[in-house]
Structures are given as C-alpha cells and as structure tokens.
Design a protein around this motif. Sequence first.
Motif, PDB file in Angstrom:
ATOM      1  N   ALA A 181      51.668 -33.602  31.745  1.00 12.29           N
ATOM      2  CA  ALA A 181      51.766 -34.655  32.763  1.00 12.29           C
ATOM      3  C   ALA A 181      50.596 -34.623  33.733  1.00 12.29           C
ATOM      4  N   GLY A 182      49.771 -33.580  33.689  1.00 14.03           N
ATOM      5  CA  GLY A 182      48.636 -33.496  34.604  1.00 14.03           C
ATOM      6  C   GLY A 182      48.482 -32.109  35.179  1.00 14.03           C
ATOM      7  N   GLU A 183      47.589 -32.026  36.189  1.00 14.41           N
ATOM      8  CA  GLU A 183      47.281 -30.723  36.784  1.00 14.41           C
ATOM      9  C   GLU A 183      48.224 -30.421  37.942  1.00 14.41           C
ATOM     10  N   GLN A 184      48.599 -29.153  38.070  1.00 22.17           N
ATOM     11  CA  GLN A 184      49.386 -28.694  39.216  1.00 22.17           C
ATOM     12  C   GLN A 184      48.607 -27.585  39.902  1.00 22.17           C
ATOM     13  N   ARG A 185      48.754 -27.507  41.211  1.00 16.67           N
ATOM     14  CA  ARG A 185      48.126 -26.418  41.980  1.00 16.67           C
ATOM     15  C   ARG A 185      49.247 -25.699  42.729  1.00 16.67           C
ATOM     16  N   ILE A 186      49.461 -24.449  42.376  1.00 15.87           N
ATOM     17  CA  ILE A 186      50.596 -23.707  42.926  1.00 15.87           C
ATOM     18  C   ILE A 186      50.073 -22.569  43.816  1.00 15.87           C
ATOM     19  N   PRO A 187      50.373 -22.603  45.123  1.00 15.18           N
ATOM     20  CA  PRO A 187      49.979 -21.476  45.977  1.00 15.18           C
ATOM     21  C   PRO A 187      50.573 -20.183  45.413  1.00 15.18           C
ATOM     22  N   ILE A 188      49.812 -19.102  45.486  1.00 14.68           N
ATOM     23  CA  ILE A 188      50.274 -17.843  44.889  1.00 14.68           C
ATOM     24  C   ILE A 188      51.615 -17.405  45.494  1.00 14.68           C
ATOM     25  N   ALA A 189      51.860 -17.755  46.734  1.00 15.56           N
ATOM     26  CA  ALA A 189      53.134 -17.380  47.370  1.00 15.56           C
ATOM     27  C   ALA A 189      54.328 -17.996  46.642  1.00 15.56           C
ATOM     28  N   ASP A 190      54.095 -19.151  46.001  1.00 16.50           N
ATOM     29  CA  ASP A 190      55.184 -19.856  45.313  1.00 16.50           C
ATOM     30  C   ASP A 190      55.141 -19.655  43.805  1.00 16.50           C
ATOM     31  N   PHE A 191      54.179 -18.921  43.328  1.00 19.48           N
ATOM     32  CA  PHE A 191      54.040 -18.779  41.874  1.00 19.48           C
ATOM     33  C   PHE A 191      55.083 -17.805  41.307  1.00 19.48           C
ATOM     34  N   HIS A 192      55.150 -16.593  41.873  1.00 19.57           N
ATOM     35  CA  HIS A 192      56.143 -15.621  41.404  1.00 19.57           C
ATOM     36  C   HIS A 192      57.462 -15.821  42.149  1.00 19.57           C
ATOM     37  N   ARG A 193      58.555 -15.354  41.537  1.00 21.63           N
ATOM     38  CA  ARG A 193      59.884 -15.583  42.092  1.00 21.63           C
ATOM     39  C   ARG A 193      60.558 -14.264  42.461  1.00 21.63           C
ATOM     40  N   LEU A 194      61.495 -14.343  43.414  1.00 21.56           N
ATOM     41  CA  LEU A 194      62.417 -13.224  43.612  1.00 21.56           C
ATOM     42  C   LEU A 194      63.523 -13.357  42.563  1.00 21.56           C
ATOM     43  N   PRO A 195      64.223 -12.264  42.238  1.00 20.71           N
ATOM     44  CA  PRO A 195      65.135 -12.321  41.078  1.00 20.71           C
ATOM     45  C   PRO A 195      66.359 -13.208  41.291  1.00 20.71           C
ATOM     46  N   GLY A 196      66.937 -13.178  42.505  1.00 16.34           N
ATOM     47  CA  GLY A 196      68.149 -13.980  42.733  1.00 16.34           C
ATOM     48  C   GLY A 196      69.125 -13.813  41.592  1.00 16.34           C
ATOM     49  N   ASP A 197      69.726 -14.926  41.141  1.00 14.69           N
ATOM     50  CA  ASP A 197      70.648 -14.826  40.002  1.00 14.69           C
ATOM     51  C   ASP A 197      70.007 -15.325  38.701  1.00 14.69           C
ATOM     52  N   THR A 198      68.653 -15.461  38.709  1.00 13.92           N
ATOM     53  CA  THR A 198      67.939 -15.805  37.467  1.00 13.92           C
ATOM     54  C   THR A 198      66.762 -14.839  37.256  1.00 13.92           C
ATOM     55  N   PRO A 199      67.074 -13.550  37.098  1.00 15.51           N
ATOM     56  CA  PRO A 199      65.974 -12.582  36.987  1.00 15.51           C
ATOM     57  C   PRO A 199      65.152 -12.744  35.719  1.00 15.51           C
ATOM     58  N   GLU A 200      65.669 -13.502  34.762  1.00 14.56           N
ATOM     59  CA  GLU A 200      64.895 -13.717  33.525  1.00 14.56           C
ATOM     60  C   GLU A 200      63.651 -14.559  33.787  1.00 14.56           C
ATOM     61  N   ARG A 201      63.593 -15.236  34.936  1.00 14.26           N
ATOM     62  CA  ARG A 201      62.413 -16.042  35.268  1.00 14.26           C
ATOM     63  C   ARG A 201      61.537 -15.289  36.275  1.00 14.26           C
ATOM     64  N   ASP A 202      60.347 -14.940  35.864  1.00 18.65           N
ATOM     65  CA  ASP A 202      59.426 -14.206  36.739  1.00 18.65           C
ATOM     66  C   ASP A 202      58.624 -15.135  37.633  1.00 18.65           C
TER      67      ASP A 202
END
Length: 321
Positions: A181-202
Amino acid sequence: MIDFSFSRADSVEHALAEAAAHPGAAFIAGGTNLVDLLKVDVARPPHLIDITRLKLDAITESADGVRIGALVSNADLAWHPLIRERYPLLAQALLAGASPQLRNMATTGGNLLQRTRCYYFYDVATPCNKRSPGSGCPALHGQNRIHAILGASEHCIAVHPSDMCVALRALDAVVVVQTRAGEQRIPIADFHRLPGDTPERDNNLEPGALITAVELPPEQLRGHYLKLRDRASYAFALVSVAVGLQLDGDVVRDARIALGGVAHKPWRKREAEQLLIGKTREAFPRAAELLLEGAQPRALNAFKIELAKRAIVRALETACA
Ligand code: SF4
C-alpha cells in the motif's frame, strides 16, 4: 527443520509480491537469527524470500540526517566514517554485539527483528506463550535470571536482545517500511512492543511488510554505550545503557537514556531525562532511580535493578568525561 520453498527477489516490489503470494513467508538476508530458529524448529515459515540482492545497502547523508539501508551489515555500519563521527553511540553498541563473524553477516533490518534469547523460547520441549500462544510461561517461576524487570506481563517476561536497537532508541531513529500500500515510517519507540497478552508479536510490522531503511535525525550528542554481561564478549546484555547528552559546561541541556536487557523493548522514560535538564552530574543518581521506578524483579534477577542504576550513572559520567 521443516521443508520450505525458496525464491530470490530482485526488487523491493518483487519481494513484496512474493510475500503476498506466500502467506506466512519470511524474508531472509544474513540469516543470523532466522537460521538458528529454523534449525531448532521454532520458526516454521513455508517459504523463504532471499532479499540479499536488493539495493538496500547504502548509507547516505542529507540535511535530515543519515539514512541506513536495511541490508547494511552491522560491521559496515559500525565502521562507517559517518556513523563513527556523528553517532559514536551507535558504533559502540554495534561493536558490543555478537562476534565479528556475525556482525559481517547480520543486517540492520534483521537486527531490528531478532527474537528473544529466553531459554524456553528456543526449547520446543517446553511451553512458551511467545512460541505457542496460550501454552504458558515457565520463565515466570523458572530460570529467569536474564529476564525483564520492566514492562513485562504475566504472559511473558522476555527481554529484547539487541544492542543496536538500544542505541537507536536513544537516537530517536525512524524505521522505514515498505508495504504493497506504500511506505510507512515508524518511530523506533513504536516499532517494538511490550508483551501484554500478545507476546507472540515482537513488533508492529504488518505481515508481508519489508524494512527498507533506518533513518537517524541530525544529532550533536555526547554518547556512550555501556554493556554489562556475564563474559567480556559474545554474550547478551544483562543490562545495557545508551546515553546521549548535550552539555553547556557542566549543565545538561538535553539527555537521552535507553536501557537494554531489562524489558521486551529498549526502555526509555522521558521524565527521568527531563529531570536532568538544567542540572549537573549530581542529579544522575536521581534520574537512575526514576528510570527504575516500578521495576518488578523475579526470583533470580533482582540484581538487575541495582546493576541498572549503577550502569546509568556510570554511562552518564563517561559521556560527560
Ligand atoms: Fe516464552 Fe516469554 Fe515466557 Fe520466555 S518469558 S518462556 S519467551 S513466554
């Protein structure tokens, strides 16, 4: 190891089309983490897309900063004159990671995507919510010496293993991503995730999206990367600290402090950095206390709290020196 099919992309568009045509496919470049995961049956992609021929291996400078192609190797990045001169913090972090052989193979994009080194995650004979959602987290009451003290959940207490990403977090890097769909620019602060209840997603990458570059804003920070580990080389951080300071004499004008080895993503707390503005080094211990506020140790890793506080102060002192 499972059977998988394989294709080689000759352009970004081709790579994205291959990913769309093979749901669940993985891109492979240096393979320094993915091949390990394939060998121990943790990763089971039905299709691999080789992206090593894409033209994503340049480091370029502009008025907006520096753009690093996703296929620039960790070694080339660490030794590039622009990085050594303008972003020594990043060069130090890269050279603290892995071994020379691995740094020659590992890429900038792959480093962003490397997965946790939690022992249970790599052992398919044990449950693991990150590998097999809903199966449980044996680290909670098991071998948790290397695990998180900040930002964890009852579903996962793994830490992010990268050194490079801790420096990128302190430098406010932006991850450039291409999707169909095009280019995205993701600030590094929002790139990685905390585990919460979906730890399978890094991270917050969409399926099939391809990292094409990392951008660094122009900086004039005095930086230092301090990594504390069980042995002097080829070991993951128990605690690491990336600091960047702008000083006016002894007075702090700007401060960045990012921690590694303590959370599911590189950890920053803006209040701790703001506490330092207009102050001198006497304030460093208070900033360290604030950064570690709310830390929740497990049975075997309470030592990380004091270690992190002392590491923060030492890294700040070294950056001032
Ligand atoms: Fe799996 Fe995370 Fe628990 Fe480790 S800490 S066993 S990666 S769920």
